[in-house]
Design an enzyme around this catalytic site. Sequence first.
Site, PDB file in Angstrom:
ATOM      1  N   TYR A 384       0.875  -1.172   0.000  1.00  0.00           N
ATOM      2  CA  TYR A 384       0.000   0.000   0.000  1.00  0.00           C
ATOM      3  C   TYR A 384       0.914   1.226   0.000  1.00  0.00           C
ATOM      4  O   TYR A 384       1.786   1.355   0.869  1.00  0.00           O
ATOM      5  CB  TYR A 384      -0.894   0.012   1.247  1.00  0.00           C
ATOM      6  N   SER A 386       1.628   5.098   0.458  1.00  0.00           N
ATOM      7  CA  SER A 386       1.160   6.323   1.117  1.00  0.00           C
ATOM      8  C   SER A 386       2.049   7.473   0.677  1.00  0.00           C
ATOM      9  O   SER A 386       3.276   7.390   0.751  1.00  0.00           O
ATOM     10  CB  SER A 386       1.208   6.156   2.638  1.00  0.00           C
ATOM     11  N   LEU A 457      -2.613   9.788   8.477  1.00  0.00           N
ATOM     12  CA  LEU A 457      -3.530   8.736   8.922  1.00  0.00           C
ATOM     13  C   LEU A 457      -3.019   7.372   8.480  1.00  0.00           C
ATOM     14  O   LEU A 457      -3.027   6.408   9.250  1.00  0.00           O
ATOM     15  CB  LEU A 457      -4.935   8.997   8.360  1.00  0.00           C
ATOM     16  N   GLU A 458      -2.545   7.277   7.230  1.00  0.00           N
ATOM     17  CA  GLU A 458      -2.015   6.013   6.731  1.00  0.00           C
ATOM     18  C   GLU A 458      -0.764   5.598   7.499  1.00  0.00           C
ATOM     19  O   GLU A 458      -0.590   4.427   7.836  1.00  0.00           O
ATOM     20  CB  GLU A 458      -1.705   6.165   5.244  1.00  0.00           C
ATOM     21  N   LEU A 459       0.128   6.564   7.798  1.00  0.00           N
ATOM     22  CA  LEU A 459       1.340   6.241   8.541  1.00  0.00           C
ATOM     23  C   LEU A 459       1.014   5.737   9.941  1.00  0.00           C
ATOM     24  O   LEU A 459       1.576   4.752  10.402  1.00  0.00           O
ATOM     25  CB  LEU A 459       2.244   7.474   8.614  1.00  0.00           C
TER      26      LEU A 459
END
Length: 571
Positions: A384, A386, A457-459
């Site tokens: 994924y 980011s 948010l992804e991290l």
Amino acid sequence: MCHDWGEAGQRAVRVLEGETSWLSCPLFSHPTVYNYTSAQRAGLNLFWYHVPAGQDLEQPIEYSQRLSKERERLWLQPATMEDKGQYICMLSNKSSCTKIAMRLEVLSHEEAGPGQAHEVPVAVAPTHVVIPFQEGETLECPNLQDISKMADDQPTVTWHNVNRFWNSDREVKKGRLVIHLMLENYQDLYYCFVSYHRHGKNLRFTRVINVTAVSPSRLPKVPSILYPTQDHVYTVKLEVRLQCTGMFPYLEGPLHIWWTVDGKTVDQLSDTRFSKTDRPVKSDFGDRTEESVLLIQDFQTADLDRKYQCSVRNQKGNATRTATLQKEENLPSVELGCGLGVVLVLMLILFGVYHVFWLELLLFYRSWFGTDERYTDDKEFDVYISYARQYEEENFVLSTLRRVLENELGYTVCIFDRDSLPGGTITDETLTFVRRSRRLLVVLSPGYAARGSQALLELKAGLDGMALGGHLRVILVQYRPLQRHAWVRELRRARVALALVRWQGDKSNELTSYFWKRLRVELPMRRPEGGVAGEVGAVPPRRLESQNSTSSQTGLITNTMKEPQKVLNLY
């Protein structure tokens, strides 16, 4: 929107319950950034908010005779236990807003006590004062001038020294402690108690000064070399360790001790066999003894003809001493010498091979003995990605990373803007995609550090996945340099624990470059299947040409069809 600087990195302000204290807004700690007078002229107003201990909601401060604002300071006269917690100072006008937080600790007399029943409890760290032997100094209570501006009358200062009595060498004059003649037993903690009146109330605060004696200033301050002596001869073997010890009399300012080889410092030498280590040996009344050790690996006969010198320097002068070297006689047997030579050659060859080809060796090992994670978990995606939603970063992700990972290396890649469906919730879909991936590839760039962004948010989701279950690994890829002071807390946490793979522009275009090899080490293992590149040697040495294919660009449109909403701010 208000620009939030987070919590100031300085330690919490500590105050004793019932005593006067104040908080200075950290925004004004760097006058080149914010100046109180300039801020007032620009129409910026300063506001203070309080987040009580154990609570999350900030509350505006109601000013009173006890809590008052004076320029950039918030005064507590006196402080109570209810005052502890986080304080936020905010500069704002109609068009801009900046805020920063700091923490206040209110200590009881039992908590602030130094552990000895006869000593005085104090919350503020001691102020250090250095006085040379046989000389004098006048001590003024710290922060007395600040208190005088708030007092209705002249503050009263009382001095106290545990188990000491005033004499002709030490006396109090007009609120100041005068030490006429410094002696060794006068080294101690000196407490000053300040009391004053304000609005009819009697207020107080306590400060402490740590007085330390140093060597007299009239003594010579030129540094000297204690070791080696003038006639000392170093006996050397294969590994040489030359020790130099220098003595520096007390003097304010920098001091230096170093080795030179043929007039060059170790840093200036191109020969990596030379290195040095420095360490302090002792400090006696401010006089410091320092040691510098010159290490020479694989000492050679030609090194005997070099000139080795140790030097010391401070603001008053310098000294230099030459070291004499003599090789130790050692006659090993022929067999032992040949055996050691063969072992040394083999070790050097193995070290050179490993140093040059360690990535290839690691990829080769994985290709034979590694486990393909597709058969051990139920994840849908291998990677994924980011990244900051900016044009240059999106072009790099879609035209380079996605194309190589999917088309050349055979990985299944998830890109939110391409693979998410219209109409969904950004937060929920982001967390779902991260959980369904084996790796989270974070593309770092200056825009990535924006607070409240989807990238952060992804991290955070990836870091939580690593910490809680270990089912997800995070990979950091530096696309463009990011200033260290701009890193948010999550990035600092990730940088300490995780490896960083740097994109070096044209140098990283070839699939055989260090970037792609290093990245493949962090990615899930893939065995060669149907022409797809495997772990080692399956990728031809050709350059990656930027291809903006239609399938790469259509992913940019889907995110615009979602319902307008803000990404959940988890910070």
